[in-house]
Motif scaffolding. Sequence first.
Motif, PDB file in Angstrom:
ATOM      1  N   MET A 142     -15.605  23.702  42.753  1.00  0.00           N
ATOM      2  CA  MET A 142     -14.109  22.476  42.178  1.00  0.00           C
ATOM      3  C   MET A 142     -13.646  21.282  42.879  1.00  0.00           C
ATOM      4  N   THR A 143     -14.905  20.821  44.424  1.00  0.00           N
ATOM      5  CA  THR A 143     -14.047  19.336  45.238  1.00  0.00           C
ATOM      6  C   THR A 143     -14.648  18.349  44.114  1.00  0.00           C
ATOM      7  N   SER A 144     -14.396  17.254  44.399  1.00  0.00           N
ATOM      8  CA  SER A 144     -14.704  16.177  44.630  1.00  0.00           C
ATOM      9  C   SER A 144     -15.431  15.372  44.306  1.00  0.00           C
ATOM     10  N   PRO A 145     -16.617  14.170  44.200  1.00  0.00           N
ATOM     11  CA  PRO A 145     -17.871  13.835  44.790  1.00  0.00           C
ATOM     12  C   PRO A 145     -17.501  13.637  46.114  1.00  0.00           C
ATOM     13  N   SER A 146     -15.861  12.285  46.266  1.00  0.00           N
ATOM     14  CA  SER A 146     -15.337  12.132  47.923  1.00  0.00           C
ATOM     15  C   SER A 146     -15.182  12.732  48.093  1.00  0.00           C
ATOM     16  N   SER A 147     -15.463  14.055  48.254  1.00  0.00           N
ATOM     17  CA  SER A 147     -14.136  15.072  48.963  1.00  0.00           C
ATOM     18  C   SER A 147     -14.693  15.187  50.480  1.00  0.00           C
ATOM     19  N   VAL A 196     -11.719  26.405  45.971  1.00  0.00           N
ATOM     20  CA  VAL A 196     -10.795  26.571  45.901  1.00  0.00           C
ATOM     21  C   VAL A 196     -10.267  28.347  46.537  1.00  0.00           C
ATOM     22  N   GLN A 197     -11.693  29.423  46.349  1.00  0.00           N
ATOM     23  CA  GLN A 197     -11.704  30.239  47.061  1.00  0.00           C
ATOM     24  C   GLN A 197     -11.484  30.470  48.661  1.00  0.00           C
ATOM     25  N   TYR A 245      -7.962  31.530  53.681  1.00  0.00           N
ATOM     26  CA  TYR A 245      -7.812  30.625  54.681  1.00  0.00           C
ATOM     27  C   TYR A 245      -6.309  31.220  54.984  1.00  0.00           C
ATOM     28  N   LEU A 246      -5.755  30.761  53.664  1.00  0.00           N
ATOM     29  CA  LEU A 246      -4.262  31.116  54.015  1.00  0.00           C
ATOM     30  C   LEU A 246      -3.445  32.709  53.984  1.00  0.00           C
ATOM     31  N   ARG A 247      -4.430  33.392  53.339  1.00  0.00           N
ATOM     32  CA  ARG A 247      -4.509  35.030  53.494  1.00  0.00           C
ATOM     33  C   ARG A 247      -4.167  35.303  54.933  1.00  0.00           C
ATOM     34  N   GLN A 248      -5.130  35.030  54.857  1.00  0.00           N
ATOM     35  CA  GLN A 248      -5.381  35.762  56.291  1.00  0.00           C
ATOM     36  C   GLN A 248      -3.967  35.074  57.353  1.00  0.00           C
ATOM     37  N   ALA A 249      -3.649  33.948  57.268  1.00  0.00           N
ATOM     38  CA  ALA A 249      -2.670  33.199  58.082  1.00  0.00           C
ATOM     39  C   ALA A 249      -1.624  33.905  57.286  1.00  0.00           C
ATOM     40  N   LYS A 250      -0.760  34.484  56.455  1.00  0.00           N
ATOM     41  CA  LYS A 250      -0.150  35.341  56.239  1.00  0.00           C
ATOM     42  C   LYS A 250       0.163  36.455  56.530  1.00  0.00           C
ATOM     43  N   GLU A 251      -1.133  37.288  56.896  1.00  0.00           N
ATOM     44  CA  GLU A 251      -0.926  38.557  57.475  1.00  0.00           C
ATOM     45  C   GLU A 251      -0.751  38.514  59.203  1.00  0.00           C
ATOM     46  N   GLY A 252      -1.104  37.216  59.845  1.00  0.00           N
ATOM     47  CA  GLY A 252      -0.990  36.682  60.726  1.00  0.00           C
ATOM     48  C   GLY A 252      -2.228  36.991  61.769  1.00  0.00           C
ATOM     49  N   GLY A 253      -2.964  37.147  60.582  1.00  0.00           N
ATOM     50  CA  GLY A 253      -4.566  37.316  61.873  1.00  0.00           C
ATOM     51  C   GLY A 253      -4.398  35.852  62.201  1.00  0.00           C
ATOM     52  N   PHE A 254      -4.518  34.667  62.729  1.00  0.00           N
ATOM     53  CA  PHE A 254      -4.547  33.881  63.593  1.00  0.00           C
ATOM     54  C   PHE A 254      -4.397  34.142  64.970  1.00  0.00           C
TER      55      PHE A 254
END
Length: 164
Positions: A1-6, A12-13, A18-27
């Motif tokens: 789901m990335t654009s060619p210029s990205s 997205v997954q 990554y964000l789920r791990q951050a919310k769970e205090g994994g960092f």
Amino acid sequence: MTSPSSSFPGDVQTVRRYLRQAKEGGFPAVSRPAPPPRRAVRWIATNRGRLSAGDARELKEVRAVCPHLGAAAGHIRDFAAMLHDRRGALLPDWMTGVLADGLPALHSLVTGLRRDQDAVVAGLSSSRSSGQVEGHVTRIKILKRKGHGRANLGLLRKRVLSTT
């Protein structure tokens, strides 16, 4: 789901994980910003006995946060000891140890060393140095550059001979 210029190669997954791990205090919590890379390289390249107590403590903290850096530092120190003590015969074992770790940057170094392994072992074992010759070559190149490409070989020869 990335654009060619990205420039982000994931999807997205990947971001959601990554964000789920951050919310769970994994960092791990960062108490202060990381030191500049040049400073960390200097700490790694410096003999442990010559590091100040503060620098040694900071290096230990950085290595604790990043285990890959600790592994790389160990390999770098082993190579430096091999170079300092002129023990080129240990190079094959060192290269095997590096390849056993997951450090791609050091893997490419080993690949380069393997291309001319006999010369590298000889260079690590020999007490002779080409440093003095390299110094003269550097001095001549500086004189050549000062001529801004306009000096011919005769003028360059006179300048080299007049400075020695």
